[in-house]
Design a protein around this motif. Structure first.
Motif, PDB file in Angstrom:
ATOM      1  N   ARG A 145      34.418  35.698  23.282  1.00  0.00           N
ATOM      2  CA  ARG A 145      34.392  36.855  24.165  1.00  0.00           C
ATOM      3  C   ARG A 145      35.803  37.380  24.371  1.00  0.00           C
ATOM      4  NH1 ARG A 145      29.631  37.518  27.182  1.00  0.00           N
ATOM      5  NH2 ARG A 145      30.597  39.493  27.766  1.00  0.00           N
ATOM      6  N   ASP A 146      35.919  38.684  24.497  1.00  0.00           N
ATOM      7  CA  ASP A 146      37.212  39.333  24.727  1.00  0.00           C
ATOM      8  C   ASP A 146      37.490  39.299  26.234  1.00  0.00           C
ATOM      9  OD1 ASP A 146      39.355  41.044  25.103  1.00  0.00           O
ATOM     10  OD2 ASP A 146      38.673  42.489  23.607  1.00  0.00           O
ATOM     11  N   THR A 147      38.311  38.355  26.668  1.00  0.00           N
ATOM     12  CA  THR A 147      38.535  38.195  28.101  1.00  0.00           C
ATOM     13  C   THR A 147      39.328  39.359  28.692  1.00  0.00           C
ATOM     14  OG1 THR A 147      40.453  36.783  27.600  1.00  0.00           O
ATOM     15  CG2 THR A 147      38.371  35.684  28.105  1.00  0.00           C
ATOM     16  N   GLU A 148      40.215  39.976  27.919  1.00  0.00           N
ATOM     17  CA  GLU A 148      40.955  41.113  28.457  1.00  0.00           C
ATOM     18  C   GLU A 148      40.014  42.289  28.703  1.00  0.00           C
ATOM     19  OE1 GLU A 148      43.378  43.420  30.229  1.00  0.00           O
ATOM     20  OE2 GLU A 148      43.954  41.364  29.695  1.00  0.00           O
ATOM     21  N   ALA A 149      39.059  42.495  27.805  1.00  0.00           N
ATOM     22  CA  ALA A 149      38.081  43.564  28.008  1.00  0.00           C
ATOM     23  C   ALA A 149      37.199  43.253  29.212  1.00  0.00           C
ATOM     24  CB  ALA A 149      37.226  43.744  26.752  1.00  0.00           C
ATOM     25  N   LEU A 150      36.820  41.993  29.351  1.00  0.00           N
ATOM     26  CA  LEU A 150      36.018  41.601  30.516  1.00  0.00           C
ATOM     27  C   LEU A 150      36.809  41.794  31.806  1.00  0.00           C
ATOM     28  CD1 LEU A 150      34.133  38.373  29.388  1.00  0.00           C
ATOM     29  CD2 LEU A 150      33.116  40.549  30.079  1.00  0.00           C
ATOM     30  N   ALA A 151      38.090  41.443  31.774  1.00  0.00           N
ATOM     31  CA  ALA A 151      38.932  41.614  32.956  1.00  0.00           C
ATOM     32  C   ALA A 151      39.014  43.089  33.341  1.00  0.00           C
ATOM     33  CB  ALA A 151      40.327  41.048  32.702  1.00  0.00           C
ATOM     34  N   THR A 152      39.126  43.958  32.355  1.00  0.00           N
ATOM     35  CA  THR A 152      39.152  45.399  32.632  1.00  0.00           C
ATOM     36  C   THR A 152      37.835  45.860  33.242  1.00  0.00           C
ATOM     37  OG1 THR A 152      40.700  45.789  30.810  1.00  0.00           O
ATOM     38  CG2 THR A 152      39.401  47.674  31.580  1.00  0.00           C
ATOM     39  N   SER A 153      36.734  45.368  32.722  1.00  0.00           N
ATOM     40  CA  SER A 153      35.420  45.718  33.282  1.00  0.00           C
ATOM     41  C   SER A 153      35.287  45.234  34.717  1.00  0.00           C
ATOM     42  CB  SER A 153      34.311  45.114  32.419  1.00  0.00           C
ATOM     43  OG  SER A 153      34.319  45.661  31.116  1.00  0.00           O
ATOM     44  N   LEU A 154      35.818  44.053  34.997  1.00  0.00           N
ATOM     45  CA  LEU A 154      35.767  43.521  36.363  1.00  0.00           C
ATOM     46  C   LEU A 154      36.569  44.388  37.320  1.00  0.00           C
ATOM     47  CD1 LEU A 154      36.074  39.663  35.798  1.00  0.00           C
ATOM     48  CD2 LEU A 154      34.136  40.863  36.799  1.00  0.00           C
ATOM     49  N   ARG A 155      37.735  44.830  36.903  1.00  0.00           N
ATOM     50  CA  ARG A 155      38.554  45.694  37.762  1.00  0.00           C
ATOM     51  C   ARG A 155      37.804  46.989  38.087  1.00  0.00           C
ATOM     52  NH1 ARG A 155      42.392  44.482  33.643  1.00  0.00           N
ATOM     53  NH2 ARG A 155      43.673  42.674  34.209  1.00  0.00           N
ATOM     54  N   GLU A 179      42.692  44.257  47.808  1.00  0.00           N
ATOM     55  CA  GLU A 179      42.436  44.476  46.388  1.00  0.00           C
ATOM     56  C   GLU A 179      42.643  43.159  45.627  1.00  0.00           C
ATOM     57  OE1 GLU A 179      41.392  47.158  44.556  1.00  0.00           O
ATOM     58  OE2 GLU A 179      40.909  47.984  46.543  1.00  0.00           O
ATOM     59  N   PRO A 180      41.751  42.846  44.708  1.00  0.00           N
ATOM     60  CA  PRO A 180      41.949  41.618  43.926  1.00  0.00           C
ATOM     61  C   PRO A 180      42.989  41.814  42.836  1.00  0.00           C
ATOM     62  CG  PRO A 180      40.012  42.775  43.144  1.00  0.00           C
ATOM     63  CD  PRO A 180      40.522  43.560  44.332  1.00  0.00           C
ATOM     64  N   GLU A 181      43.633  40.730  42.464  1.00  0.00           N
ATOM     65  CA  GLU A 181      44.489  40.715  41.287  1.00  0.00           C
ATOM     66  C   GLU A 181      43.729  39.975  40.197  1.00  0.00           C
ATOM     67  OE1 GLU A 181      48.390  39.268  41.954  1.00  0.00           O
ATOM     68  OE2 GLU A 181      48.813  40.642  43.616  1.00  0.00           O
ATOM     69  N   ILE A 182      43.547  40.624  39.046  1.00  0.00           N
ATOM     70  CA  ILE A 182      42.720  40.073  37.977  1.00  0.00           C
ATOM     71  C   ILE A 182      43.565  39.969  36.716  1.00  0.00           C
ATOM     72  CG2 ILE A 182      40.625  40.381  36.607  1.00  0.00           C
ATOM     73  CD1 ILE A 182      39.471  42.033  38.897  1.00  0.00           C
ATOM     74  N   SER A 183      43.623  38.763  36.162  1.00  0.00           N
ATOM     75  CA  SER A 183      44.385  38.537  34.931  1.00  0.00           C
ATOM     76  C   SER A 183      43.537  37.720  33.973  1.00  0.00           C
ATOM     77  CB  SER A 183      45.703  37.809  35.230  1.00  0.00           C
ATOM     78  OG  SER A 183      45.441  36.523  35.778  1.00  0.00           O
ATOM     79  N   SER A 184      43.939  37.700  32.722  1.00  0.00           N
ATOM     80  CA  SER A 184      43.204  36.930  31.725  1.00  0.00           C
ATOM     81  C   SER A 184      44.185  36.207  30.817  1.00  0.00           C
ATOM     82  CB  SER A 184      42.294  37.844  30.891  1.00  0.00           C
ATOM     83  OG  SER A 184      43.066  38.781  30.153  1.00  0.00           O
ATOM     84  N   GLY A 185      43.675  35.147  30.208  1.00  0.00           N
ATOM     85  CA  GLY A 185      44.471  34.367  29.277  1.00  0.00           C
ATOM     86  C   GLY A 185      43.580  33.343  28.609  1.00  0.00           C
ATOM     87  N   GLY A 186      43.670  33.219  27.286  1.00  0.00           N
ATOM     88  CA  GLY A 186      42.777  32.315  26.592  1.00  0.00           C
ATOM     89  C   GLY A 186      41.333  32.733  26.821  1.00  0.00           C
ATOM     90  N   GLN A 187      40.510  31.783  27.260  1.00  0.00           N
ATOM     91  CA  GLN A 187      39.100  32.085  27.532  1.00  0.00           C
ATOM     92  C   GLN A 187      38.814  32.159  29.024  1.00  0.00           C
ATOM     93  OE1 GLN A 187      38.682  33.082  24.126  1.00  0.00           O
ATOM     94  NE2 GLN A 187      36.698  32.970  25.135  1.00  0.00           N
ATOM     95  N   THR A 188      39.841  32.363  29.844  1.00  0.00           N
ATOM     96  CA  THR A 188      39.635  32.411  31.291  1.00  0.00           C
ATOM     97  C   THR A 188      40.079  33.739  31.885  1.00  0.00           C
ATOM     98  OG1 THR A 188      41.793  31.399  31.759  1.00  0.00           O
ATOM     99  CG2 THR A 188      39.891  29.918  31.554  1.00  0.00           C
ATOM    100  N   ILE A 189      39.433  34.074  32.981  1.00  0.00           N
ATOM    101  CA  ILE A 189      39.800  35.207  33.817  1.00  0.00           C
ATOM    102  C   ILE A 189      40.110  34.652  35.197  1.00  0.00           C
ATOM    103  CG2 ILE A 189      39.014  37.360  34.866  1.00  0.00           C
ATOM    104  CD1 ILE A 189      37.128  37.668  32.448  1.00  0.00           C
ATOM    105  N   THR A 190      41.240  34.998  35.754  1.00  0.00           N
ATOM    106  CA  THR A 190      41.657  34.531  37.073  1.00  0.00           C
ATOM    107  C   THR A 190      41.672  35.697  38.050  1.00  0.00           C
ATOM    108  OG1 THR A 190      43.027  32.792  36.084  1.00  0.00           O
ATOM    109  CG2 THR A 190      43.468  33.370  38.386  1.00  0.00           C
ATOM    110  N   ILE A 191      41.010  35.527  39.171  1.00  0.00           N
ATOM    111  CA  ILE A 191      40.938  36.559  40.204  1.00  0.00           C
ATOM    112  C   ILE A 191      41.489  35.973  41.497  1.00  0.00           C
ATOM    113  CG2 ILE A 191      39.438  38.179  41.435  1.00  0.00           C
ATOM    114  CD1 ILE A 191      37.354  37.664  39.186  1.00  0.00           C
TER     115      ILE A 191
END
Length: 355
Positions: free
Chosen positions: A284-294, A308-320
């Motif tokens: 899965r593209d975690t950066e694309a998922l992170a953008t969708s979450l934002r 406002e949440p801070e949302i980042s991605s790296g590897g296979q994880t998304i951190t909020i």
């Protein structure tokens, strides 16, 4: 008691200034590193882990009560916010009197605690003090547990086969597997009690050897996601779920595409913070998922976000992450954490992830 209060007050002040040293990633790494894989081999389902430090929020809640910001029940807030997931459910469903009748403990006894579980295979530990040890051992003795000294270490245990539930052992107010009727084996090590629902798990927790749960790839991925969390305050708890071919507590995504989940609760003077890590399946593209979450965040929760949440991605994880001032309930409820729970339970996140 006065001496303990002074020590704890100093510890909380220290924790607030060294949150990175006591961070969620390090705590999760530590507790998973204490449990060999073999300790839970009798269990089935998702792996559920939790570490908590009730004192990180207890004295903040006391000050909140003095200021009229939250009800004057700081010990209960501390237990509910710091307990591992399985224990938190028991505390939430029972009053202090029921907990004390079941195992001699009360909300104020949830100080430094941890638990790792896989179905009926559970192992954990808690700090104990002379008064709490006396109450715990007394309650277990009254309930018929056998007591024996082994090499200078007191052990107590209930009947029943290891990891096997029994109707005779069911006690909905027992946070150590009593709601499932599981047996209890517990060792008293001075300032700490270590317990498990089977002798093999307890032996391995007392003398770890072999590969540990911390070596799992999914565990390390979640831990790496937690390492992206900044300084949100003193760590109250970190809770983790590894799907392990079972299910996660995420409505609409119980069986995938998420492979793991972590939640962390932070407290500070009149501020609070929370972090959530989502481990998605390979590919899965975690950066694309992170953008969708934002983009979708305003509609993911039934609760209003206090910041406002801070949302980042790296590897296979998304951190909020999210940090805000106290809400109307002061230290009673961590509003960012409550928002994250609403996101997980609402179903819209599951729908977004499953697209």
């Amino acid at each position: 008691m006065f001496k303990r209060i002074l020590i704890l007050a100093f510890s909380i002040a220290l924790l607030a200034n060294t949150a990175s040293a006591q961070g969620a990633a390090d705590r999760l790494q530590t507790i998973l590193g204490r449990v060999p894989v073999a300790a839970l081999e009798a269990g089935e389902g998702a792996i559920v882990a939790g570490f908590g430090n009730g004192d990180a929020v207890r004295w903040i809640a006391v000050r909140g009560a003095q200021a009229g910001r939250n009800p004057n029940t700081p010990n209960r807030f501390a237990a509910l916010r710091s307990a591992a997931p399985n224990q938190q459910a028991i505390i939430a469903a029972n009053a202090d009197a029921a907990l004390r009748a079941a195992v001699g403990l009360q909300a104020s006894d949830w100080v430094n605690t941890w638990e790792v579980a896989q179905g009926a295979a559970r192992v954990g530990a808690l700090d104990i003090f002379p008064d709490s040890e006396m109450r715990l051992r007394g309650a277990l003795y009254v309930r018929g547990l056998t007591e024996e000294d082994r090499g200078g270490t007191p052990f107590m245990w209930s009947g029943g086969d290891d990891f096997q539930p029994s109707e005779d052992l069911i006690d909905p107010a027992n946070p150590f597997g009593g709601d499932m009727g599981l047996p209890l084996r517990i060792a008293f090590l001075g300032d700490r009690a270590v317990w498990a629902t089977g002798w093999s798990a307890l032996d391995l927790a007392l003398s770890p050897n072999g590969e540990t749960l911390a070596s799992r790839a999914d565990a390390q991925a979640v831990i790496s996601g937690l390492r992206r969390v900044g300084n949100l305050g003193a760590l109250v708890s970190v809770r983790c779920w590894l799907r392990n071919d079972a299910t996660l507590p995420v409505t609409g995504a119980e069986a995938g595409p998420l492979e793991g989940l972590a939640l962390a609760d932070y407290a500070n003077r009149e501020t609070e913070g929370a972090a959530m890590v989502l481990l998605v399946e390979e590919g899965r593209d975690t950066e694309a998922l992170a953008t969708s979450l934002r983009e979708a965040w305003p509609i993911l929760s039934e609760l209003p976000s206090p910041a406002e949440p801070e949302i980042s991605s790296g590897g296979q994880t998304i951190t909020i992450t999210m940090r805000s001032d106290w809400g109307e309930n002061g230290a009673e409820i961590n509003d960012p954490y409550a928002v994250f729970l609403s996101v997980l339970e609402g179903g819209r996140l599951g729908f977004l992830l499953s697209r």
